[in-house]
Design a protein around this motif. Structure first.
Motif, PDB file in Angstrom:
ATOM      1  N   GLY A  17      30.990  35.403  40.314  1.00 21.64           N
ATOM      2  CA  GLY A  17      31.735  34.144  39.986  1.00 21.64           C
ATOM      3  C   GLY A  17      33.319  34.456  39.631  1.00 21.64           C
ATOM      4  N   PHE A  18      33.571  35.417  38.692  1.00 19.26           N
ATOM      5  CA  PHE A  18      34.860  35.637  38.125  1.00 19.26           C
ATOM      6  C   PHE A  18      35.677  36.483  39.542  1.00 19.26           C
ATOM      7  N   GLY A  19      34.780  37.151  40.135  1.00 17.38           N
ATOM      8  CA  GLY A  19      35.627  37.906  41.146  1.00 17.38           C
ATOM      9  C   GLY A  19      36.098  36.766  42.277  1.00 17.38           C
ATOM     10  N   LEU A  20      35.225  35.931  42.316  1.00 17.68           N
ATOM     11  CA  LEU A  20      35.856  34.817  43.412  1.00 17.68           C
ATOM     12  C   LEU A  20      36.749  34.165  43.121  1.00 17.68           C
ATOM     13  N   TYR A  21      36.919  33.747  41.609  1.00 15.11           N
ATOM     14  CA  TYR A  21      37.836  33.022  40.989  1.00 15.11           C
ATOM     15  C   TYR A  21      39.303  34.070  41.264  1.00 15.11           C
ATOM     16  N   GLN A  22      39.055  35.129  41.136  1.00 14.35           N
ATOM     17  CA  GLN A  22      40.270  36.044  41.191  1.00 14.35           C
ATOM     18  C   GLN A  22      40.826  36.212  42.841  1.00 14.35           C
ATOM     19  N   VAL A  23      39.668  36.457  43.664  1.00 16.60           N
ATOM     20  CA  VAL A  23      40.035  36.688  45.231  1.00 16.60           C
ATOM     21  C   VAL A  23      40.717  35.271  45.589  1.00 16.60           C
ATOM     22  N   LEU A  24      40.228  34.190  45.149  1.00 18.47           N
ATOM     23  CA  LEU A  24      40.629  32.911  45.559  1.00 18.47           C
ATOM     24  C   LEU A  24      42.332  32.769  45.304  1.00 18.47           C
ATOM     25  N   GLU A  25      42.311  33.274  44.039  1.00 23.82           N
ATOM     26  CA  GLU A  25      43.846  33.129  43.356  1.00 23.82           C
ATOM     27  C   GLU A  25      45.030  33.916  44.560  1.00 23.82           C
ATOM     28  N   ARG A  26      44.332  34.826  45.206  1.00 26.74           N
ATOM     29  CA  ARG A  26      45.143  35.871  46.223  1.00 26.74           C
ATOM     30  C   ARG A  26      44.840  35.547  47.640  1.00 26.74           C
ATOM     31  N   THR A  27      44.252  34.177  47.748  1.00 19.40           N
ATOM     32  CA  THR A  27      43.925  33.809  49.227  1.00 19.40           C
ATOM     33  C   THR A  27      44.666  32.417  49.469  1.00 19.40           C
ATOM     34  N   PRO A  28      45.873  32.324  49.323  1.00 18.50           N
ATOM     35  CA  PRO A  28      46.685  31.227  49.433  1.00 18.50           C
ATOM     36  C   PRO A  28      46.558  30.313  50.707  1.00 18.50           C
ATOM     37  N   THR A  29      46.056  31.167  51.641  1.00 20.39           N
ATOM     38  CA  THR A  29      46.154  30.333  53.134  1.00 20.39           C
ATOM     39  C   THR A  29      44.604  29.464  53.042  1.00 20.39           C
ATOM     40  N   LEU A  30      43.651  29.708  52.298  1.00 16.97           N
ATOM     41  CA  LEU A  30      42.578  29.081  52.206  1.00 16.97           C
ATOM     42  C   LEU A  30      42.723  27.857  51.396  1.00 16.97           C
ATOM     43  N   ASN A  31      42.740  26.513  52.023  1.00 19.33           N
ATOM     44  CA  ASN A  31      43.009  25.362  51.449  1.00 19.33           C
ATOM     45  C   ASN A  31      41.876  24.840  50.402  1.00 19.33           C
ATOM     46  N   ALA A  32      41.664  25.626  49.272  1.00 25.76           N
ATOM     47  CA  ALA A  32      40.710  25.420  48.390  1.00 25.76           C
ATOM     48  C   ALA A  32      40.885  25.755  47.046  1.00 25.76           C
ATOM     49  N   THR A  33      40.460  24.788  46.119  1.00 25.92           N
ATOM     50  CA  THR A  33      40.714  25.020  44.509  1.00 25.92           C
ATOM     51  C   THR A  33      39.311  24.788  43.652  1.00 25.92           C
ATOM     52  N   GLY A 294      27.954  47.090  49.483  1.00 31.18           N
ATOM     53  CA  GLY A 294      26.897  46.313  49.471  1.00 31.18           C
ATOM     54  C   GLY A 294      26.784  45.573  48.134  1.00 31.18           C
ATOM     55  N   ALA A 295      27.816  45.710  47.243  1.00 29.36           N
ATOM     56  CA  ALA A 295      27.547  45.018  45.891  1.00 29.36           C
ATOM     57  C   ALA A 295      28.790  45.160  45.305  1.00 29.36           C
ATOM     58  N   GLY A 296      29.106  44.531  44.104  1.00 28.51           N
ATOM     59  CA  GLY A 296      30.320  44.563  43.391  1.00 28.51           C
ATOM     60  C   GLY A 296      30.907  43.103  43.445  1.00 28.51           C
ATOM     61  N   ALA A 297      32.078  42.688  42.525  1.00 25.90           N
ATOM     62  CA  ALA A 297      32.448  41.562  42.407  1.00 25.90           C
ATOM     63  C   ALA A 297      33.357  41.070  43.738  1.00 25.90           C
ATOM     64  N   TYR A 298      34.354  42.112  43.758  1.00 29.66           N
ATOM     65  CA  TYR A 298      35.230  41.786  45.148  1.00 29.66           C
ATOM     66  C   TYR A 298      34.337  41.757  46.431  1.00 29.66           C
ATOM     67  N   PRO A 299      33.664  43.003  46.769  1.00 30.35           N
ATOM     68  CA  PRO A 299      33.188  42.893  48.198  1.00 30.35           C
ATOM     69  C   PRO A 299      32.088  41.394  48.217  1.00 30.35           C
ATOM     70  N   THR A 300      31.410  41.272  47.182  1.00 25.33           N
ATOM     71  CA  THR A 300      30.472  39.977  47.421  1.00 25.33           C
ATOM     72  C   THR A 300      31.461  38.755  47.321  1.00 25.33           C
ATOM     73  N   ALA A 301      32.233  38.556  46.615  1.00 27.80           N
ATOM     74  CA  ALA A 301      33.431  37.374  46.574  1.00 27.80           C
ATOM     75  C   ALA A 301      34.125  37.268  48.019  1.00 27.80           C
ATOM     76  N   SER A 302      34.579  38.385  48.688  1.00 24.33           N
ATOM     77  CA  SER A 302      35.149  38.306  49.945  1.00 24.33           C
ATOM     78  C   SER A 302      34.051  37.628  51.117  1.00 24.33           C
ATOM     79  N   ALA A 303      32.859  37.739  50.924  1.00 25.12           N
ATOM     80  CA  ALA A 303      31.952  37.357  51.792  1.00 25.12           C
ATOM     81  C   ALA A 303      31.856  35.792  51.442  1.00 25.12           C
ATOM     82  N   VAL A 304      31.935  35.388  50.007  1.00 25.92           N
ATOM     83  CA  VAL A 304      31.823  34.001  49.635  1.00 25.92           C
ATOM     84  C   VAL A 304      33.033  33.251  50.392  1.00 25.92           C
TER      85      VAL A 304
END
Ligand SMILES: NC(=O)c1ccc[n+]([C@@H]2O[C@H](COP(=O)([O-])OP(=O)(O)OC[C@H]3O[C@@H](n4cnc5c(N)ncnc54)[C@H](OP(=O)(O)O)[C@@H]3O)[C@@H](O)[C@H]2O)c1
Length: 414
Positions: A17-33, A294-304
């Motif tokens: 969950g926290f990984g997703l929060y961080q990855v989203l902050e660095r994915t500005p092209t995705l129109n998501a908050t 196959g595991a870890g915050a950022y690799p999993t968040a990147s699939a989300v």
């Protein structure tokens, strides 16, 4: 094409969950908050301001402004309640929870159909490897022969550390937990359950049959002994936990999870640490190989993130194999080449489960038998005796035997 704006309600703010929060902050092209985050423990220190959190699921499920639910909690039963309520309310859902999906896949497909909303779960199988969408879109025909691989990052990490640094099983497991690779309940990983849940999902998208977890036999890595590792070193092999689903000559599919000895010529040999690797075999194009973390915050968040991005274009799984192909039958009548180690006292007892024993060794305390055994008898032996079982050659299976064993009665629960 205009991309949809995603207003996210997030459940869970742990490793992923926290990984997703961080990855989203660095994915500005995705129109998501992320509008609201629901967690459980009021007393936990959080890395972001407290006013971003709620402890009541209704604050998300009842919020009409939220159009996507991302479910990243570590409890499969509570996750199913959240996900099914979200689908019923007409919201798209993204989840990484393989246990929840494996236990409820048929119901979740019905809910998607009834309410006309998608549920995406690429992160649930092999984290960063884009395997489900490939099975859905590219392998959307009946030419696929097998899906096999290393699908659990923490057991692969543990096995790698045991083999390369000589760590004990307990020390390697502790390290995997400290790095956030292991599930909260380690038996889910080490007992092969997590790999089994992923195999069930992969097999549904690959072959179309929806199994129950109790219909897939799983052996874990928790019985592997120093003798087994020594055998691997002497023969130049590595021990890997494989999840396998493959079509046999009669058209039925065999699916199971077991440790395997892997030779250097096998592409899975160099899949080490927390990496996963999957090989797909088709009738005309032979093998394809996918590998990634196959595991870890950022690799999993990147699939989300990839699933969220797909939702902005209204993507959904069509379950083509489930919906449009003749239903596949699963069978346990497969002959395996297996190494079985135990205390020397049990050598004859263990050998009695084999169809044929070719090689035996004993040092008076520990021993092994090597030979052929049916998958059904493998499951029976695993349930009945304190034995470590490792499949020797993943490329020479598929031969039919009539085992006559009720697998469901032998499969353990975590
Ligand atoms: N970790 C990985 O590498 C990985 C890889 C692939 C898939 N997954 C899957 O991703 C999911 C999350 O794993 P994780 O490693 O991030 O777990 P985690 O670090 O243990 O975090 C779990 C989070 O869920 C929250 N939670 C638990 N029950 C809740 C409830 N009823 N309502 C709201 N929040 C609740 C916890 O709240 P508190 O913070 O208040 O305790 C915590 O924030 C699991 O399904 C796992 O199988 C994980």
């Amino acid at each position: 094409m205009q991309r949809k704006k995603l207003n996210i309600g997030l459940f869970g703010f742990g490793c992923v969950g926290f990984g997703l929060y961080q990855v989203l902050e660095r994915t500005p092209t995705l129109n998501a908050t992320i509008k609201t985050i629901c967690v459980k423990d009021r007393h936990k220190q959080r890395p972001i301001p407290a006013d971003r959190f709620t402890y009541h699921k209704e604050d998300i499920l009842g919020d009409k402004d939220i159009n996507v639910i991302v479910e990243l909690i570590d409890n499969a039963d509570e996750a199913f309640e959240i996900v099914s309520a979200a689908l019923r309310s007409g919201r798209a859902v993204v989840t990484a929870n393989k246990k929840m999906i494996a236990e409820h896949l048929a119901e979740l497909i019905d809910l998607q159909r009834t309410h006309g909303v998608p549920l995406l779960y690429e992160a649930s199988c092999c984290a960063s490897i884009p395997i489900l969408r490939n099975l859905e879109e590219y392998y959307d025909n009946d030419l696929l022969e097998s899906v096999e691989g290393i699908v659990n990052g923490s057991t692969n990490y543990i096995l790698t550390k045991m083999a390369s640094e000589g760590l004990s099983y307990d020390a390697a497991l502790k390290e995997a937990q400290q790095k956030g690779y292991a599930e909260s309940n380690p038996l889910l990983d080490t007992g092969g359950f997590d790999a089994k849940y992923k195999l069930l999902i992969l097999a549904a998208h690959a072959f179309g049959g929806i199994l129950k977890p109790s219909e897939i036999f799983n052996a874990g890595i928790d019985r592997i002994t120093p003798l087994d590792q020594q055998y691997a070193r002497e023969k130049g092999l590595k021990v890997k936990l494989l999840a396998r689903a493959f079509k046999k000559e009669d058209g039925t599919v065999s699916a199971f999870v077991s440790p395997h000895y892997i030779a250097p010529t096998d592409r899975l040999y160099n899949v080490d640490d927390v990496y996963n690797g999957v090989t797909l075999k088709t009738v005309f194009s032979e093998d394809q190989f996918f590998s990634g973390k196959g595991a870890g915050a950022y690799p999993t968040a990147s699939a989300v993130i990839s699933d969220l991005s797909a939702l902005t274009y209204d993507y959904k799984y069509e379950y083509k194999k489930v919906n449009y192909y003749e239903h596949i039958t699963y069978s346990h009548d497969t002959l395996l080449k297996v190494y079985a180690s135990s205390q020397s006292d049990y050598q004859a007892d263990v050998a009695a489960y084999f169809e044929e024993v070719w090689e035996q060794f004993s040092n008076g305390r520990q021993c092994y038998n090597i030979g052929t055994i049916s998958l059904g008898n493998y499951a029976r032996l695993y349930a009945e005796k304190p034995v470590s079982l490792i499949v020797i050659d993943r490329h020479t299976t598929g031969e039919e035997v009539l085992a006559g064993v009720d697998i469901e009665a032998l499969v353990a629960t975590p």
